[in-house]
Design an enzyme around this catalytic site. Structure first.
Site, PDB file in Angstrom:
ATOM      1  N   GLY A  10       0.829  -1.210   0.000  1.00 39.68           N
ATOM      2  CA  GLY A  10       0.000   0.000   0.000  1.00 39.68           C
ATOM      3  C   GLY A  10       0.861   1.257   0.000  1.00 39.68           C
ATOM      4  NE  ARG A  77      -0.198 -19.216  -4.128  1.00 36.64           N
ATOM      5  CZ  ARG A  77      -0.577 -20.305  -4.773  1.00 36.64           C
ATOM      6  NH1 ARG A  77       0.315 -21.236  -5.072  1.00 36.64           N
ATOM      7  NH2 ARG A  77      -1.827 -20.478  -5.121  1.00 36.64           N
ATOM      8  CG  ASP A 113       3.943  -6.872   7.190  1.00 40.08           C
ATOM      9  OD1 ASP A 113       3.420  -6.267   6.224  1.00 40.08           O
ATOM     10  OD2 ASP A 113       3.262  -7.488   8.042  1.00 40.08           O
ATOM     11  CB  THR A 136       3.509   0.232   6.747  1.00 42.03           C
ATOM     12  OG1 THR A 136       2.142   0.182   7.187  1.00 42.03           O
ATOM     13  CG2 THR A 136       4.354  -0.219   7.920  1.00 42.03           C
ATOM     14  CG  ASP A 140       2.362  -3.482  10.726  1.00 42.86           C
ATOM     15  OD1 ASP A 140       3.152  -2.970   9.901  1.00 42.86           O
ATOM     16  OD2 ASP A 140       1.357  -4.129  10.387  1.00 42.86           O
TER      17      ASP A 140
HETATM   18  O1  F6P Z   1      -1.203  -1.551   5.569  1.00 41.68           O
HETATM   19  C1  F6P Z   1      -1.650  -0.271   5.289  1.00 41.68           C
HETATM   20  C2  F6P Z   1      -3.151  -0.221   5.248  1.00 41.68           C
HETATM   21  O2  F6P Z   1      -3.540   1.107   4.990  1.00 41.68           O
HETATM   22  C3  F6P Z   1      -3.848  -0.764   6.490  1.00 41.68           C
HETATM   23  O3  F6P Z   1      -3.793   0.131   7.560  1.00 41.68           O
HETATM   24  C4  F6P Z   1      -5.223  -1.040   5.936  1.00 41.68           C
HETATM   25  O4  F6P Z   1      -5.883  -2.051   6.675  1.00 41.68           O
HETATM   26  C5  F6P Z   1      -4.924  -1.528   4.544  1.00 41.68           C
HETATM   27  O5  F6P Z   1      -3.646  -1.032   4.200  1.00 41.68           O
HETATM   28  C6  F6P Z   1      -5.922  -1.074   3.503  1.00 41.68           C
HETATM   29  O6  F6P Z   1      -5.577  -1.646   2.294  1.00 41.68           O
HETATM   30  P1  F6P Z   1      -6.261  -1.269   0.906  1.00 41.68           P
HETATM   31  O7  F6P Z   1      -5.592  -0.009   0.412  1.00 41.68           O
HETATM   32  O8  F6P Z   1      -5.960  -2.435   0.029  1.00 41.68           O
HETATM   33  O9  F6P Z   1      -7.712  -1.065   1.171  1.00 41.68           O
END
Ligand code: F6P
Length: 359
Positions: A10, A77, A113, A136, A140
């Protein structure tokens, strides 16, 4: 020095600042930099651009990533359609081929991660030299005290609390703000303290509805007819049920969290008869310009990544440990770094009367 760089997972504030720092530091040492588009997917498909002073000019303050990213693909994968059939293939050798054809000496992988885990696996399978940079908003990642993007996200969440404060106070309501963070409560904890929340709910600390209502009613007795609650998206119901917004069907089902604040607002309102409203902050936390802390930190991380390449120190992730910039082996970056429920910041919050909904 010929190095590749890509962003995976992300997006978050500061990705461009790292790309800029890596590019400028490498060029200043006479190196050449190639940016792969859309994470490992672009590397598999050999889509890249040469990065120079011009291409990274003006990007320090820009949100997102000029290279593009994805949090859907796993190069080991990798989804392909063969004869109309979906199949999943290990593309690590394709990555190695494209790395070799550009004559790269190392690859800087900027990611979370999941991306760090994949990088370690690809490095083990192919012998590619990888240096990871931990990003991130969730903060975490194991092995570093702080990830870039986190501080900017905390600023946005704290500002959101500031704005909810006025409506809470004017309407004598309980206002809930739901923030991201997956299974970790870092954003909620930091933004909750920064934004003056009365209650902070994080996945690491079990709470009860009675505990929440007690804090709210105690405040009313002190003539404070409103309360601000910040809740991490990974918080479960008191019965332990995760609230899920969506499940993305891929080769592994990706669970998208979201909605616990709506559940809590309904439940608290039903049981206390106090008016509640929930706001889900969502991707606003991931967008826009990095704050000044992240701009400095990203620059340090990018320069450190190039320094590691110069030193021939590979399969490492640059990291901040006890306030010093260093690196840790990618093999040690596993699991999820959670908030310590007995840790100093939780204690600090408790000492100024912030509740964690646990009575
Ligand atoms: O890991 C970053 C994050 O923003 C999380 O806090 C959240 O749960 C997730 O990604 C959301 O992902 P997406 O952009 O795929 O909806």
């Amino acid at each position: 020095m010929r190095i590749g760089v890509l962003t995976g997972g992300g997006d978050c504030p500061g990705l461009n600042a790292v790309i800029r720092a890596v590019t400028r530091a490498a060029i200043s040492k006479g190196g050449q930099v190639f940016g792969f588009k859309d994470g490992f997917k672009g590397m598999i498909e050999n889509r890249y651009i040469a990065l120079d002073h011009d291409s990274v000019s003006g990007i320090l303050i820009r949100g997102g990533t000029i290279l593009g990213t994805t949090n859907r693909d796993n190069p080991m994968r990798f989804e392909q359609i063969v004869n109309g059939q979906k199949i999943y293939c290990d593309m690590s050798e394709v990555i190695k081929k494209n790395y070799d054809s550009l004559g790269l000496e190392a690859l800087v992988v900027i990611g979370g991660d999941g991306t760090m885990r994949m990088s370690k696996e690809i490095a083990e399978k192919t012998g590619i030299n990888i240096v990871g940079v931990p990003k991130t908003i969730d903060n975490d990642i194991v092995g570093t005290d702080i990830t870039f993007g986190f501080s900017s996200a905390v600023d946005i969440a704290a500002q959101a609390l500031d704005r909810l404060h006025s409506t809470a106070e004017s309407h004598h309501r309980v206002m809930l703000l739901e923030v991201m963070g997956r299974d970790a409560g870092w954003i909620a904890l930091h933004a909750g303290i920064a934004g003056g929340a009365d209650i902070i709910l994080i996945p690491e600390i079990p709470y009860t509805i009675e505990g929440i209502i007690k804090t709210v009613t105690d405040r009313i007795k002190r003539d404070k007819h409103f309360s601000l609650i910040i809740v991490a998206e990974g918080v479960k119901t008191p019965e332990g049920k995760a609230i899920i917004k969506d499940i993305l069907k891929t080769d592994i089902d990706l669970v998208k969290l979201g909605g616990i604040s709506n559940y809590l607002a309904r439940t608290i309102e039903n049981e206390s008869k106090i008016e509640c409203r929930a706001t889900i902050l969502g991707h606003l936390q991931r967008g826009g310009s990095p704050n000044s802390f992240d701009r400095v930190y990203c620059t340090q991380l990018g320069v450190k990544a190039v320094q590691l390449i110069e030193e021939g120190k590979f399969q490492e992730m640059v990291a901040m440990v006890n306030g010093s910039l260093t690196s840790v082996p990618l093999s040690e970056v596993k699991g999820v770094k959670l908030v310590d429920p007995e840790g100093p910041l939780v204690q600090t919050a408790r000492q100024i009367g912030i509740s964690f909904g646990d009575g």
